[in-house]
Design an enzyme around this catalytic site. Structure first.
Site, PDB file in Angstrom:
ATOM      1  N   LYS A  31      13.649  -4.517  -2.769  1.00 58.33           N
ATOM      2  CA  LYS A  31      12.339  -5.016  -2.354  1.00 58.33           C
ATOM      3  C   LYS A  31      12.477  -6.460  -1.896  1.00 58.33           C
ATOM      4  CE  LYS A  31       8.487  -3.869  -4.252  1.00 58.33           C
ATOM      5  NZ  LYS A  31       7.192  -3.673  -4.893  1.00 58.33           N
ATOM      6  N   GLU A  75      17.021   0.387  -9.597  1.00 61.02           N
ATOM      7  CA  GLU A  75      17.562   1.735  -9.454  1.00 61.02           C
ATOM      8  C   GLU A  75      16.707   2.477  -8.432  1.00 61.02           C
ATOM      9  OE1 GLU A  75      16.910   4.412 -12.833  1.00 61.02           O
ATOM     10  OE2 GLU A  75      15.529   2.966 -13.689  1.00 61.02           O
ATOM     11  N   ASP A 115      -0.939  -4.713 -12.967  1.00 60.27           N
ATOM     12  CA  ASP A 115      -1.252  -3.988 -11.739  1.00 60.27           C
ATOM     13  C   ASP A 115      -0.866  -2.520 -11.877  1.00 60.27           C
ATOM     14  OD1 ASP A 115      -2.157  -3.606  -9.172  1.00 60.27           O
ATOM     15  OD2 ASP A 115      -0.339  -4.338  -8.205  1.00 60.27           O
ATOM     16  N   GLU A 163       8.289  -5.469   1.416  1.00 59.87           N
ATOM     17  CA  GLU A 163       8.876  -4.266   1.990  1.00 59.87           C
ATOM     18  C   GLU A 163       9.948  -3.739   1.039  1.00 59.87           C
ATOM     19  OE1 GLU A 163      10.361  -6.025   5.545  1.00 59.87           O
ATOM     20  OE2 GLU A 163       8.674  -5.290   6.736  1.00 59.87           O
ATOM     21  N   VAL A 164      10.015  -2.412   0.950  1.00 55.96           N
ATOM     22  CA  VAL A 164      11.038  -1.811   0.098  1.00 55.96           C
ATOM     23  C   VAL A 164      11.988  -0.998   0.965  1.00 55.96           C
ATOM     24  CG1 VAL A 164      11.505  -0.403  -1.923  1.00 55.96           C
ATOM     25  CG2 VAL A 164       9.334  -1.607  -1.732  1.00 55.96           C
ATOM     26  N   ASP A 206       7.511  -2.625 -11.134  1.00 53.72           N
ATOM     27  CA  ASP A 206       6.892  -3.913 -10.792  1.00 53.72           C
ATOM     28  C   ASP A 206       6.128  -4.589 -11.919  1.00 53.72           C
ATOM     29  OD1 ASP A 206       7.944  -3.663  -8.340  1.00 53.72           O
ATOM     30  OD2 ASP A 206       6.085  -3.165  -7.312  1.00 53.72           O
ATOM     31  N   ASN A 228       2.381   2.235  -8.404  1.00 54.66           N
ATOM     32  CA  ASN A 228       3.396   1.587  -9.230  1.00 54.66           C
ATOM     33  C   ASN A 228       3.991   2.519 -10.287  1.00 54.66           C
ATOM     34  OD1 ASN A 228       3.590  -0.857  -7.989  1.00 54.66           O
ATOM     35  ND2 ASN A 228       1.950  -1.804  -9.180  1.00 54.66           N
ATOM     36  N   GLY A 259       1.396  -5.038   0.337  1.00 56.29           N
ATOM     37  CA  GLY A 259       1.096  -6.438   0.094  1.00 56.29           C
ATOM     38  C   GLY A 259       2.162  -7.111  -0.751  1.00 56.29           C
TER      39      GLY A 259
END
Lengths: 878, 194
Positions: free
Chosen positions: A119, A172, A216, A103-104, A234, A221, A100
């Site tokens: 990302k 990184e 989050d 995209e990474v 994040d 994460n 959500g």
């Protein structure tokens, strides 16, 4: 279907629809006589019609906007992956994951030859410019903390694709797995779970200290490197995907919010704190709740709050008690259970109040449970050592980042094509990376700013606001958005033999359109010729219609010496920090500039201002510095009586030192007349109005100053000052918080917050603000400890006594302003001492005494004849 | 992106009207570019909870591309026709991309239908609707265009009447029948529906 058949069907349907529903069956039976298939077809269409009332009535509108905005190009619709393609200086190697939050990709930075995780943020996250700015600022801030457990961000920016731009974050690349992947292998051993948790909470404590909430925390994460080192990813990204914060008592349910909020993924809900589930603002304790869920899951192999559907999970988060840690986790002691239970308290007040508290508890547990001497505990030791050493460099780093990234609220403004009302002149930069000609860059940029800034039809951001954009890779539009201007002037230079080639571009910020572009070749020897030619080109490009007087101003040369001009510009930028050593250095620069060009009026004006500033920050008694101020300002005006800034500073001198209030106002008005678009001049007048108690006039005036220089911390902070004196304490607190939010490491940002809380009688909040200010001012650990002890033992009064004693002790070795001391005495109820100090402040002609009539702290003194006499002596009407 | 010149757009519209199908091909990227930019700008400005009205978007794109004080209604009608077709195309591709992403499996947790929920039509339904609309076009082109203009182009009945040169009353009638037919066609696959 044959056309005749279709037509028949269509006509029958229409005829049937025109009849009342009760009459339709009979009608069809007759009309379709013998053709049973046809009758049934029409009947089923009629049944469909009965259900079709709302069917496709709402156009695909919302989706259309998203589809249009999100898809960067027509072609991209069918090519969702970027693998194998090149975006900017990134070679996209592989898709690492998607969710959500975007995209990474694994990408190769071809410029720096390193692998990065890239990302790409979904367009729906980035439609709100202000949120994106805020996120960027937070992300950069956290990354700059340089904590080993926080993922390092290399770059945040936008990548241009064929028809639009995509926001991206390059970080990184971690060779490891997410905690989610790790948990797929089953629950973790106690030692490992504690180790990972301590690393995460370490990262959180640093971020929380910088006022940044993760929002989050979940296994996705958290990355775990092969060697066991944790990286938290994040920070703050969740905020981009958040609905507006609801008031605490809001009745809007999370379910409603989730069903309308795209991207609320079920996985996240299980780690959400109750307050977040209710749609309320998250704070540090919310992160600790999520971390509690994580720790529980690591140990138990299952989540504490579970349910079949999203709403069941939310219900559990809001109401259910976590189950006890099961048998498999026999090692879990009662203490551990207690720690997790405290993290998972529904009420924030019942949880650990800070990451540090949780660290203390976990470490106590860890030493108690006799962690074996494994690799894990060695890592823990290194992590601890890192934790102990991060603080100072991190604060320095944070300050640097903040200096480089002052941001104010962004308002997206549409600009009609040819209407450029506000402009940011970006620092002149070389076209290619390489050695930079600092003198040339500084000189030309500041000349352009000064000259264009003197035009009435144009608002030009001051040097202090734009100096931070000097980096070679600065995105000009990002700078423009931050400065809230209609257009940016982006000038580059390049050496071609003995010539300099300039490339000039005027960009519209709203859509990035190039409004004008030109090149200019100049001999390198004559810097004045360069500046004149540049000014002429740029005013031509801006299509300005100039009056004769303005043409004169545009050609105006403030000094004959290029070197003097550069010294002056440097000094001016230093003055902006308002720190004593910087002011002193600025004075040296101004004096050197004047030595090179004794006719340099502007340098005299700023020299006068610098001396005055020294007295305002309490370096020496005003009466010592006043003669120097006056002499410099007089000289400035003798050389050039059209200098707006010299008049503004003379106004300040008359106001604060001579107590000639009417004369001061005349000077302010004269300065404004000469240059209505200088933020400094406006702000000076706003100060005057505030101190004179004319708040209704002061507020619009300071707002105008804010429009002229929206990123200036001083102007924003002074809004809080005006609100405080106007006794609008809640507004002053609100405004101070806004300033602090943007400049958490600036001590003076807390001044009016403290005073407002004091007047509201909220000792706890006032002291918290005192502490924050001391931290921002880099108080020593001893001092901070002293403050806390004093407050703990005697409340705010205890702290004030301690602070007063400290200042009295300091007074033995150096000058200390009497105004503050007087206030402390007054707050401690020592009226005689307070009045005696006020008397000395008046004798010293401290700036502070012009506020005697408006300062709420003195309200109980207003009837005392001695106070009245002091006020009269200053020339104010009691 | 080059700014299309308004004469060029008018000219292409006229050519298309006169039957030159290549004109549509040349027109499409111009209109798309404008719509894309506008949508971007709207999304930036809109607050949570607001949705963008497609017809407003199309209207603005038209005004910007044509830049004529005297609006030629014929042109406008055709422009709306182009925009609605385009919007249909964009939305369908969008829905298909999302469906693909969903089928892509575990790693891709793209939130699909939450977005589509706003319109009451899920990605999958949108694709089925498109198929049904194609079938409808084989029987009745006018109904299919009407649905395209209303549902994908976001036009009101009044606007549709103007674009298709029909009376308002006929638009209402045809719309109701088209809806019934489409819903019927969509329900055929669902066993529990009568």
């Amino acid at each position: 279907m044959k056309p005749e058949h279709w037509q028949q069907l269509d006509q029958l349907l229409e005829a049937a629809l025109e009849r009342p529903s009760a009459a339709r069956a009979a009608f069809l039976a007759e009309a379709c006589a013998g053709n049973e298939t046809l009758r049934q077809e029409v009947e089923s269409l009629l049944r469909a019609d009965a259900r079709a009332a709302s069917f496709i009535e709402t156009p695909a509108a919302a989706l259309a906007a998203e589809a249009l905005a999100q898809q960067p190009a027509w072609d991209a619709l069918t090519a969702p992956s970027w693998v194998g393609q090149r975006l900017g200086h990134y070679e996209m190697l592989a898709l690492l994951g998607a969710g959500g939050m975007g995209e990474v990709y694994l990408a190769q930075d071809v410029q720096l030859g390193r692998k990065v995780a890239l990302k790409l943020l979904p367009a729906r996250f980035t439609v709100e410019v202000e949120r994106v700015r805020r996120f960027e600022r937070e992300a950069r801030t956290v990354s700059a903390l340089n904590h080993p457990n926080i993922l390092t961000i290399y770059e945040i920016g936008t990548l241009a694709t064929e028809a639009g731009e995509t926001h991206f974050i390059a970080t990184e690349f971690i060779d490891g797995q997410t905690l989610r992947e790790r948990l797929h292998g089953g629950r973790l051993e106690l030692n490992e779970a504690l180790d990972l948790t301590l690393q995460i909470v370490g990262a959180l404590s640093v971020a929380h200290a910088a006022n940044i909430i993760h929002r989050d925390i979940k296994p996705e994460n958290v990355m775990v490197r092969r060697d066991g080192l944790v990286k938290v990813l994040d920070f703050g990204l969740a905020k981009l995907n958040e609905a507006p914060v609801l008031p605490a008592n809001s009745s809007v349910s999370t379910l409603e919010k989730l069903s309308t909020e795209p991207g609320a993924v079920m996985g996240t809900v299980a780690y959400m704190s109750p307050e977040q589930a209710r749609g309320q603002k998250a704070d540090a304790r919310s992160d600790l709740f999520s971390l509690g869920v994580l720790l529980f899951e690591m140990l138990a192999g299952q989540r504490p709050f579970a349910g079949a559907t999203t709403s069941d999970v939310i219900a559990a988060v809001l109401t259910a008690e976590p189950p006890p840690l099961r048998q498999p986790c026999a090692a879990a002691s009662a203490e551990l259970e207690q720690i997790i239970g405290k993290c998972l308290s529904k009420e924030r007040e019942a949880r650990y109040q800070s990451a540090e508290e949780l660290i203390v508890a976990l470490k106590a547990l860890q030493s108690g449970s006799q962690v074996e001497g494994t690799a894990t505990s060695r890592q823990l030791e290194t992590a601890k050592a890192r934790f102990a050493s991060w603080r100072w460099p991190a604060i320095a780093g944070l300050a640097a980042v903040l200096m480089a990234g002052l941001v104010w609220f962004l308002v997206w403004r549409r600009v009609p094509p040819d209407q450029i009302k506000s402009l940011a002149v970006l620092p002149l930069r070389p076209l290619q990376a390489g050695t930079r000609d600092e003198a040339l860059e500084l000189g030309t940029t500041s000349t352009l700013i000064t000259r264009l800034g003197s035009l009435r039809q144009l608002i030009v951001r001051p040097e202090s606001a734009v100096e931070k954009y000097a980096r070679a890779d600065q995105d000009p539009l990002a700078a423009g958005r931050e400065q809230k201007v209609d257009a940016v002037l982006d000038n580059r230079y390049q050496r071609v033999g003995d010539k300099l080639r300039f490339r000039l571009r005027l960009l519209r910020v709203a859509d990035g359109a190039t409004l004008w572009a030109d090149t200019l070749d100049q001999q390198t020897t004559d810097s004045f010729a360069i500046e004149d030619a540049l000014s002429a080109k740029v005013t031509g490009g801006l299509k300005l219609t100039l009056s004769e007087a303005e043409k004169e101003l545009l050609a105006k040369r403030y000094t004959k010496s290029a070197e003097a001009w550069q010294l002056y510009v440097r000094g001016r930028l230093l003055l902006h920090t308002r720190r004593i050593p910087d002011i002193e250095k600025a004075i040296t620069y101004f004096e050197q500039a004047i030595a090179l060009d004794p006719g340099f009026a502007l340098a005299y004006a700023k020299l006068g201002h610098a001396y005055a500033s020294l007295s305002w920050v309490g370096q020496a008694p005003p009466k010592e510095l006043a003669p120097k101020t006056k002499a410099a300002l007089d000289q400035a005006l003798k050389l050039d009586d059209q200098l707006a800034e010299a008049h503004a500073h003379l106004a300040e001198y008359k106001h604060y030192y001579e107590w000639d209030f009417a004369g001061a106002e005349l000077e302010h008005k004269c300065a404004l007349e000469l240059n209505p678009s200088s933020a400094d001049v406006r702000q000076a007048y706003a100060f005057y109005l505030t101190y004179m108690g004319r708040f209704e006039q002061a507020i619009p005036e300071i707002k105008k100053a804010e429009e002229l220089d929206p990123t200036s911390i001083w102007i924003s902070r002074n809004v809080a000052q005006t609100l405080y004196f106007a006794r609008r304490y809640d507004d002053a607190i609100e405004q101070s918080r806004r300033v602090i939010d943007l400049h958490p490491n600036s001590g003076p940002a807390y001044n009016w917050l403290i005073k407002a809380w004091e007047m509201k009688g909220d000792e706890q909040s006032a002291f918290a603000a005192y502490l924050k200010r001391a931290e921002a001012n880099r108080a020593s650990p001893d001092e901070l400890a002293g403050m806390k002890v004093a407050f703990a033992s005697g409340g705010l009064k205890g702290y004030r006594r301690w602070e007063l004693d400290r200042r009295l002790a300091r007074e033995k070795s150096r000058y200390v302003g009497h105004g503050d001391i007087a206030i402390f005495y007054a707050q401690l109820g020592e009226k005689e001492q307070a009045l005696a100090r006020l008397q000395r402040a008046v004798e010293d002609r401290t700036l502070y005494v012009v506020t005697l009539t408006i300062e709420p702290q003195w309200d109980s003194y207003r009837t005392d004849p001695r106070f009245v006499a002091l006020v009269r002596r200053v020339g104010l009407v009691p | 992106m080059t700014t299309p010149d308004s004469q060029e757009v008018s000219h292409l519209l006229a050519a298309w009207r006169a039957g030159d199908l290549t004109a549509l091909e040349r027109l499409t990227p111009l209109v798309y570019g404008e719509l894309h930019q506008l949508a971007h700008r709207y999304m930036r400005r809109e607050n949570d909870g607001h949705t963008l009205q497609t017809s407003a978007l199309v209207n603005e794109a038209f005004v910007r591309l044509i830049e004529q004080p005297q609006i030629n209604w014929q042109n406008r009608a055709h422009f709306f026709g182009v925009a609605a077709q385009m919007m249909r195309h964009i939305l369908l591709d969008y829905a298909r991309t999302r469906m693909r992403a969903k089928r892509g499996g575990g790693a891709l947790q793209v939130s699909l239908d939450e977005t589509a929920l706003v319109t009451g039509v899920r990605a999958a339904e949108l694709i089925a609707l498109d198929d049904a609309l194609n079938e409808l076009a084989t029987h009745d082109v006018r109904k299919s265009r009407l649905v395209e203009l209303r549902f994908f182009g976001g036009l009101s009945n009044e606007e549709v009447a103007e674009v298709l040169g029909m009376s308002l009353r006929s638009v209402e009638r045809e719309w109701r029948k088209a809806k019934a037919w489409l819903l019927h066609a969509l329900s055929k696959d669902e066993p529990h529906e009568a």
